[in-house]
Design a protein around this motif. Structure first.
Motif, mmCIF file in Angstrom:
data_model
loop_
_atom_site.group_PDB
_atom_site.id
_atom_site.type_symbol
_atom_site.label_atom_id
_atom_site.label_comp_id
_atom_site.label_asym_id
_atom_site.label_seq_id
_atom_site.Cartn_x
_atom_site.Cartn_y
_atom_site.Cartn_z
ATOM 1 N N ASN A 58 116.954 26.045 -3.207
ATOM 2 C CA ASN A 58 117.256 25.335 -1.967
ATOM 3 C C ASN A 58 116.073 24.475 -1.552
ATOM 4 O OD1 ASN A 58 119.900 26.439 -1.480
ATOM 5 N ND2 ASN A 58 118.873 28.372 -1.076
ATOM 6 N N ASN A 59 116.306 23.588 -0.601
ATOM 7 C CA ASN A 59 115.249 22.695 -0.114
ATOM 8 C C ASN A 59 114.060 23.473 0.432
ATOM 9 O OD1 ASN A 59 116.774 20.489 -0.810
ATOM 10 N ND2 ASN A 59 117.690 20.289 1.207
ATOM 11 N N SER A 60 114.302 24.676 0.935
ATOM 12 C CA SER A 60 113.219 25.500 1.487
ATOM 13 C C SER A 60 112.338 26.085 0.386
ATOM 14 C CB SER A 60 113.803 26.635 2.332
ATOM 15 O OG SER A 60 114.573 27.511 1.507
ATOM 16 N N GLY A 61 112.777 25.988 -0.859
ATOM 17 C CA GLY A 61 112.002 26.487 -1.983
ATOM 18 C C GLY A 61 112.512 27.794 -2.543
ATOM 19 N N GLY A 62 113.307 28.521 -1.770
ATOM 20 C CA GLY A 62 113.841 29.790 -2.254
ATOM 21 C C GLY A 62 115.028 29.582 -3.173
ATOM 22 N N PHE A 63 115.450 30.655 -3.804
ATOM 23 C CA PHE A 63 116.588 30.608 -4.710
ATOM 24 C C PHE A 63 117.728 31.443 -4.163
ATOM 25 C CE2 PHE A 63 113.132 29.362 -7.390
ATOM 26 C CZ PHE A 63 113.688 28.466 -8.279
ATOM 27 N N GLY A 64 118.932 30.903 -4.235
ATOM 28 C CA GLY A 64 120.131 31.649 -3.888
ATOM 29 C C GLY A 64 120.744 32.240 -5.143
ATOM 30 N N GLY A 93 123.491 31.505 -6.371
ATOM 31 C CA GLY A 93 124.227 30.439 -7.029
ATOM 32 C C GLY A 93 123.960 29.139 -6.303
ATOM 33 N N PRO A 94 124.461 28.026 -6.830
ATOM 34 C CA PRO A 94 124.249 26.744 -6.179
ATOM 35 C C PRO A 94 124.791 26.740 -4.753
ATOM 36 C CG PRO A 94 125.147 26.437 -8.373
ATOM 37 C CD PRO A 94 125.208 27.906 -8.064
ATOM 38 N N GLN A 95 124.017 26.186 -3.837
ATOM 39 C CA GLN A 95 124.373 26.027 -2.430
ATOM 40 C C GLN A 95 124.593 27.358 -1.710
ATOM 41 O OE1 GLN A 95 127.714 23.367 -2.469
ATOM 42 N NE2 GLN A 95 126.444 21.602 -2.989
ATOM 43 N N GLN A 96 123.985 28.430 -2.219
ATOM 44 C CA GLN A 96 124.048 29.714 -1.538
ATOM 45 C C GLN A 96 122.703 29.970 -0.860
ATOM 46 O OE1 GLN A 96 125.349 32.682 -4.328
ATOM 47 N NE2 GLN A 96 127.283 31.642 -4.720
ATOM 48 N N LEU A 97 122.717 30.801 0.170
ATOM 49 C CA LEU A 97 121.505 31.071 0.933
ATOM 50 C C LEU A 97 120.429 31.692 0.035
ATOM 51 C CD1 LEU A 97 123.012 32.539 4.194
ATOM 52 C CD2 LEU A 97 122.101 30.246 3.838
ATOM 53 N N SER A 98 119.213 31.205 0.217
ATOM 54 C CA SER A 98 118.120 31.787 -0.554
ATOM 55 C C SER A 98 117.589 33.026 0.134
ATOM 56 C CB SER A 98 116.996 30.753 -0.725
ATOM 57 O OG SER A 98 116.544 30.302 0.522
ATOM 58 N N HIS A 99 116.981 33.885 -0.656
ATOM 59 C CA HIS A 99 116.397 35.112 -0.118
ATOM 60 C C HIS A 99 115.289 35.582 -1.020
ATOM 61 C CE1 HIS A 99 119.771 36.179 -2.738
ATOM 62 N NE2 HIS A 99 119.121 37.283 -3.040
#
Length: 83
Positions: A69-75, A77-83
């Motif tokens: 994601n733009n915040s640098g984290g990974f979700g 899957g694509p377009q899922q919330l990162s954590h």
């Protein structure tokens, strides 16, 4: 994804990790570009056939990049919330 696998959509990145890591632990060197397989053990024709159909290394890297994601984290899957 097929309907039986929709519940795993958020786990796609983890599934990719565990598949690749599992192959590494087993001593399998797979080149997704050429489909070449080197293993520390006699690889069966079935394993060779499965890896021949596997996505290329670049396709896997592109998928991982699409999960960031733009915040640098990974979700998961694509377009899922990162954590």
């Amino acid at each position: 994804l097929k309907s039986g696998f929709v519940s795993l959509d958020a786990s796609r990145l983890w599934l990719l990790f565990w598949i690749v890591h599992g192959l590494e632990l087993l001593g399998v060197a797979y080149d997704g570009e050429t489909g070449l397989l080197e293993a520390d053990f006699p690889a069966s024709d079935r394993l060779r056939a499965v890896l021949h159909r596997a996505p290329s290394k670049q396709a896997c890297l592109d998928f991982v990049a699409s999960c960031q994601n733009n915040s640098g984290g990974f979700g998961g899957g694509p377009q899922q919330l990162s954590h």
